[in-house]
Design an enzyme around this catalytic site. Structure first.
Site, PDB file in Angstrom:
ATOM      1  N   ASP A 196      58.070 -53.109 -55.113  1.00 42.05           N
ATOM      2  CA  ASP A 196      58.791 -51.946 -55.621  1.00 42.05           C
ATOM      3  C   ASP A 196      58.097 -51.407 -56.863  1.00 42.05           C
ATOM      4  O   ASP A 196      57.498 -52.166 -57.646  1.00 42.05           O
ATOM      5  CB  ASP A 196      60.229 -52.319 -55.967  1.00 42.05           C
ATOM      6  CG  ASP A 196      61.020 -52.782 -54.752  1.00 42.05           C
ATOM      7  OD1 ASP A 196      60.632 -52.426 -53.626  1.00 42.05           O
ATOM      8  OD2 ASP A 196      62.013 -53.506 -54.951  1.00 42.05           O
ATOM      9  N   ARG A 197      58.204 -50.123 -57.063  1.00 39.96           N
ATOM     10  CA  ARG A 197      57.528 -49.483 -58.200  1.00 39.96           C
ATOM     11  C   ARG A 197      57.818 -50.164 -59.540  1.00 39.96           C
ATOM     12  O   ARG A 197      56.889 -50.364 -60.338  1.00 39.96           O
ATOM     13  CB  ARG A 197      57.914 -47.995 -58.261  1.00 39.96           C
ATOM     14  CG  ARG A 197      57.264 -47.264 -59.417  1.00 39.96           C
ATOM     15  CD  ARG A 197      57.437 -45.768 -59.300  1.00 39.96           C
ATOM     16  NE  ARG A 197      56.784 -45.112 -60.426  1.00 39.96           N
ATOM     17  CZ  ARG A 197      56.344 -43.864 -60.422  1.00 39.96           C
ATOM     18  NH1 ARG A 197      56.475 -43.122 -59.341  1.00 39.96           N
ATOM     19  NH2 ARG A 197      55.770 -43.346 -61.483  1.00 39.96           N
TER      20      ARG A 197
END
Length: 233
Positions: free
Chosen positions: A60-61
């Site tokens: 995830d970012r």
């Protein structure tokens, strides 16, 4: 310059003729997205020259840590098979809210649903024996007054699995307001770090163990300073 800016260098942790492992900065997307922000694949391609490597899995970012990238399509297919067969061991470090003192491994089990509209995972009740169950092994490494450092080992790789399961257990990850954290971070990172990946190399057959350095920052440093040495289990 921030590590998420286009001119920064992505640390390479392992590389051979077939694949490489890199340390993704928190706040950076793994691949191009609608924001147009600097992304991992584009930056690696610029560092190495040529086209972007193959994306085997994602972080995830807001998450930092180890990512594996394939250097050709044959290796990409072989690595995809390893991940699908759950033949890859992944461990994470997470800073969570509250006191979660559990020196021995325990396993969390939840039924998760991917809410594509809200872009989050939801825990639901009433699952049957035929439904997939998300499992997460956790143990505490160090505890402060308001936060605990956990070691986390997911079984599989369901969407937002770690974030959703820790929140469902009453310990949202620091900064992860999507899953109930009290406040976010200015850089939109969360206290989750992909610490290590281990697998048998799909071409050479040799064991590959990749370790990402711990994040830096006052809270990370303080909690890591409390960790007692102990053997890997």
């Amino acid at each position: 310059m921030s590590s998420t800016e286009a001119g920064a260098s992505i640390p390479v942790l392992f590389e051979d003729a077939y694949l490489l492992a890199v340390n993704k900065p928190a706040g950076m997307p793994a691949q191009p997205d609608p924001t147009g922000d600097a992304d991992l694949l584009t930056m690696i391609a610029a560092q190495r020259g040529g086209g972007p490597p193959g994306l085997v899995h994602r972080l995830d970012r807001p998450v930092s840590g180890v990512m594996i990238l394939a250097l050709d399509q044959e290796v990409l297919a072989a690595l995809n098979a390893l991940f699908q067969d759950r033949a890859v061991r992944k461990r994470y470090w997470a800073i969570v809210e509250g006191a979660a003192v559990m020196p021995e491994w325990r396993t969390l089990e939840h039924h998760l649903a991917h809410d594509t509209k809200a872009k989050r995972a939801r825990v639901f009740k009433g699952g049957t024996s035929t439904d997939d169950v998300a499992r997460l092994r956790i143990r505490s490494l160090a505890a402060g007054e308001r936060y605990t450092l956990l070691e986390v080992e997911p079984e599989g790789g369901a969407f937002h699995q770690i974030r959703a399961q820790l929140a469902a257990a009453g310990h949202p990850i620091k900064g992860d307001v999507k899953y109930g954290a009290r406040r976010g971070e200015k850089d939109r990172s969360i206290g989750l770090h992909a610490r290590s990946i281990s697998f048998d190399h799909p071409i050479t057959g040799k064991k590959v163990d990749v370790l990402a350095p711990a994040p830096s920052g006052p809270l990370w440093n303080a909690l890591l300073g409390l960790v007692a040495p102990r053997a890997e289990e």
